[in-house]
Write an enzyme that holds these catalytic residues in place. Sequence first.
Site, short mmCIF file in Angstrom:
data_model
loop_
_atom_site.label_atom_id
_atom_site.label_comp_id
_atom_site.label_asym_id
_atom_site.label_seq_id
_atom_site.Cartn_x
_atom_site.Cartn_y
_atom_site.Cartn_z
N ASP A 104 50.66 -11.29 138.00
CA ASP A 104 49.20 -12.02 138.31
C ASP A 104 49.41 -13.29 137.43
O ASP A 104 49.58 -13.35 136.17
CB ASP A 104 48.17 -11.00 137.77
CG ASP A 104 46.77 -11.74 137.96
OD1 ASP A 104 46.86 -12.95 138.35
OD2 ASP A 104 45.90 -10.95 137.77
N GLU A 163 66.25 -24.01 114.64
CA GLU A 163 66.88 -22.57 114.77
C GLU A 163 67.91 -22.72 116.24
O GLU A 163 68.23 -21.58 116.48
CB GLU A 163 66.11 -21.37 114.81
CG GLU A 163 64.84 -21.81 115.78
CD GLU A 163 63.92 -20.17 115.66
OE1 GLU A 163 64.44 -19.21 115.89
OE2 GLU A 163 62.71 -20.83 115.31
N CYS A 165 60.92 -20.42 112.82
CA CYS A 165 59.84 -21.74 113.14
C CYS A 165 59.24 -22.21 111.88
O CYS A 165 58.59 -23.15 111.89
CB CYS A 165 58.70 -21.25 113.99
SG CYS A 165 59.48 -20.41 115.63
N THR A 224 57.02 -17.59 127.50
CA THR A 224 56.79 -18.36 126.12
C THR A 224 57.86 -19.06 125.45
O THR A 224 58.32 -19.55 124.31
CB THR A 224 56.53 -17.34 125.06
OG1 THR A 224 57.93 -16.48 124.60
CG2 THR A 224 55.36 -16.36 125.31
N SER A 240 55.92 -8.67 116.57
CA SER A 240 55.93 -10.12 115.99
C SER A 240 54.41 -10.74 115.97
O SER A 240 53.80 -11.54 115.09
CB SER A 240 56.62 -11.02 117.00
OG SER A 240 56.25 -11.52 118.30
N HIS A 287 50.85 -22.82 114.03
CA HIS A 287 52.19 -22.50 114.77
C HIS A 287 51.76 -21.74 116.16
O HIS A 287 51.12 -20.80 116.01
CB HIS A 287 53.18 -21.68 114.10
CG HIS A 287 54.12 -21.09 114.88
ND1 HIS A 287 54.95 -21.93 115.67
CD2 HIS A 287 54.72 -19.94 115.03
CE1 HIS A 287 55.91 -21.30 116.26
NE2 HIS A 287 55.52 -20.08 115.87
N LYS A 301 44.10 -15.56 118.53
CA LYS A 301 44.08 -13.99 118.30
C LYS A 301 43.84 -13.84 116.46
O LYS A 301 43.17 -13.11 116.03
CB LYS A 301 45.27 -13.30 118.69
CG LYS A 301 45.39 -12.83 119.99
CD LYS A 301 46.69 -11.90 120.02
CE LYS A 301 47.06 -11.85 121.66
NZ LYS A 301 47.53 -10.56 121.67
N ASN A 303 56.47 -22.99 123.58
CA ASN A 303 57.12 -22.99 122.20
C ASN A 303 58.23 -24.11 121.78
O ASN A 303 59.30 -24.12 122.38
CB ASN A 303 57.42 -21.78 121.94
CG ASN A 303 57.49 -21.14 120.38
OD1 ASN A 303 57.46 -22.22 119.62
ND2 ASN A 303 57.69 -20.07 120.05
N SER A 340 59.46 -16.29 112.10
CA SER A 340 59.80 -15.04 112.22
C SER A 340 60.64 -14.77 111.20
O SER A 340 61.50 -15.52 110.47
CB SER A 340 60.17 -14.63 113.37
OG SER A 340 59.07 -14.46 114.66
P1 HMG Z 1 53.99 -8.96 127.35
O1 HMG Z 1 54.22 -7.44 127.26
O2 HMG Z 1 54.55 -9.56 128.50
O3 HMG Z 1 52.58 -9.10 127.59
O4 HMG Z 1 54.27 -9.68 125.93
P2 HMG Z 1 51.36 -8.18 127.11
O5 HMG Z 1 51.30 -7.11 128.12
O6 HMG Z 1 51.09 -7.82 125.77
O7 HMG Z 1 50.10 -8.96 127.74
C1 HMG Z 1 49.67 -10.40 127.23
C2 HMG Z 1 48.21 -10.78 127.27
O8 HMG Z 1 47.99 -10.87 128.65
C3 HMG Z 1 47.42 -9.52 127.03
O9 HMG Z 1 46.40 -10.24 126.47
C4 HMG Z 1 47.12 -8.94 128.12
O10 HMG Z 1 45.76 -8.33 128.11
C5 HMG Z 1 46.82 -10.22 129.21
P3 HMG Z 1 45.87 -9.69 124.76
O11 HMG Z 1 45.71 -8.32 124.72
O12 HMG Z 1 47.33 -10.03 123.76
O13 HMG Z 1 44.85 -10.54 124.37
N1 HMG Z 1 46.86 -10.15 130.46
C6 HMG Z 1 46.34 -10.63 131.35
N2 HMG Z 1 45.22 -11.45 131.01
C7 HMG Z 1 44.39 -12.00 132.37
N3 HMG Z 1 44.71 -11.64 133.60
C8 HMG Z 1 45.73 -10.69 133.77
C9 HMG Z 1 46.55 -10.15 132.66
N4 HMG Z 1 47.78 -9.39 132.51
C10 HMG Z 1 47.77 -9.20 130.95
N5 HMG Z 1 46.13 -10.27 135.06
C11 HMG Z 1 54.60 -11.36 124.32
C12 HMG Z 1 53.65 -10.87 125.49
C13 HMG Z 1 53.80 -12.56 123.75
C14 HMG Z 1 54.79 -10.37 123.35
C15 HMG Z 1 55.87 -11.69 124.93
O14 HMG Z 1 55.92 -13.04 125.78
C16 HMG Z 1 57.09 -12.07 123.85
O15 HMG Z 1 57.82 -11.09 123.40
N6 HMG Z 1 57.31 -13.36 123.47
C17 HMG Z 1 58.01 -13.77 122.61
C18 HMG Z 1 57.57 -13.62 121.12
C19 HMG Z 1 56.66 -14.27 120.54
O16 HMG Z 1 56.15 -15.51 121.18
N7 HMG Z 1 55.64 -13.88 119.64
C20 HMG Z 1 54.47 -14.34 118.92
C21 HMG Z 1 54.69 -14.19 117.40
S1 HMG Z 1 56.12 -14.39 116.59
C22 HMG Z 1 56.24 -16.18 116.35
O17 HMG Z 1 55.35 -16.69 116.49
C23 HMG Z 1 57.47 -16.81 115.88
C24 HMG Z 1 58.31 -17.26 117.15
O18 HMG Z 1 57.84 -18.62 117.42
C25 HMG Z 1 59.96 -17.45 116.86
C26 HMG Z 1 60.27 -18.28 115.26
O19 HMG Z 1 59.39 -18.03 114.44
O20 HMG Z 1 61.29 -18.59 115.17
C27 HMG Z 1 58.25 -16.46 118.29
#
Ligand code: HMG
Length: 383
Positions: free
Chosen positions: A29, A79, A111, A152, A201, A233, A242, A275, A307
Amino acid sequence: MNVGIDKISFFVPPYYVDMTDLALAREVDPNKFHIGIGQDKMAVNKKTQDIVTFAANAAKNILTDEDKKQIDMVIVGTESSIDESKASAVVLHRLLNIQPFARAFEIKEACYAGTAALQYAVSHIQNHPESKVLVVASDIAKYGLASGGEPTQGAGAVAMLVSAEPRILQLNDDSVALTQDIYDFWRPVGHDYPMVDGQLSNETYIQAFQKVWDEYRRRYKKSFADFHALTFHIPYTKMGKKALLAALENEPSEEQERILEQYEASIVYSRQIGNLYTGSLYLGLISLLENGQLNAGDQVGLFSYGSGTVAEFFSGTLVDGYQKELLKDRHQKQLTERKRLSINDYEEMFNDSLDVNVDKEYKDSLLYSIATISNTVRMYKEA
Ligand code: HMG
């Protein structure tokens, strides 16, 4: 003496994927990406564009010939290194014609590295007020086609000139950093894409913000009321929100609204880019300054997260006349002039990786793009 950010600009590659197109192709969606994750577009690069390309393009927007004579340190936070030994900062130093008696090196901690570079630059200027430091945070965030992290992704760089008596943001002497050995996101040597525990994460990010914010408030006797805006970040725009919502829980509703309104200004560009890893916090800062309602003297809080993990909360004061140092028109033009890729074209571009073991000439109209590979060396098209 005041030390901080004198000039700042970002560069993103000239292609993007629309998140509705990606959602439909992945049978998701579109609201999950636009609302749930908070992303509208995602920056994508060709194989002839790398972190050096992005860094040089971001830095050329802000440097004068006089700056190039005064810079005695070039630091790249990344990175997405292109070499295990030689620092991209050395190549950047040559491409930008910076005077030779300078230090040039790369810093790594996911990051967080952009902030490590910035803090190092500030310490250097405190000891050598006559010099200037070029700090660039440059990265390519790639998780894999149809992977959990795919929505992302992003690519690009932020360049900052750090100096005494800066014209944009003077950094206050008040930071709190936190290190925790956690495997939430990491990329073992030899792996093209990171290993990631997405939910861990998210949780670690939120808790890290809470910990550094609580410690910062305790040490410096500050509260949300002391800040005109906080910027984060931004791995995806919902993430900072959040963390902010969790920390704002017990604050009066007017305070929550005020801080959340400024947060929205800080994510305008990230929503359209994705990102930038090391550059994300600073892309958020540019977005806040160019799209928010702030004034000289206002206090801005910055939350950096890498991370692995290292987090830091620190703050700055906006300098009188900072608005005229911003490059808002150039930044907005850059975003609107990008080409929208079909999902087929995006997937083709994604899979078409550069082979440095094959000597070859390449054609890319972008200035500071890879023109030739020769004996594994990347030769760039120069200004
Ligand atoms: P996921 O499993 O695809 O998504 O992973 P989800 O099931 O957790 O859903 C995401 C959100 O969408 C949820 O909202 C759902 O409810 C919502 P929340 O509960 O979180 O508020 N959702 C909807 N909303 C509206 N309409 C809909 C609908 N369906 C679902 N129909 C995840 C998401 C971000 C985990 C994934 O994309 C991922 O693994 N990304 C990479 C890791 C990341 O970005 N982590 C962030 C923190 S770590 C960080 O910042 C460091 C980093 O930059 C690296 C570094 O430091 O080098 C990543």
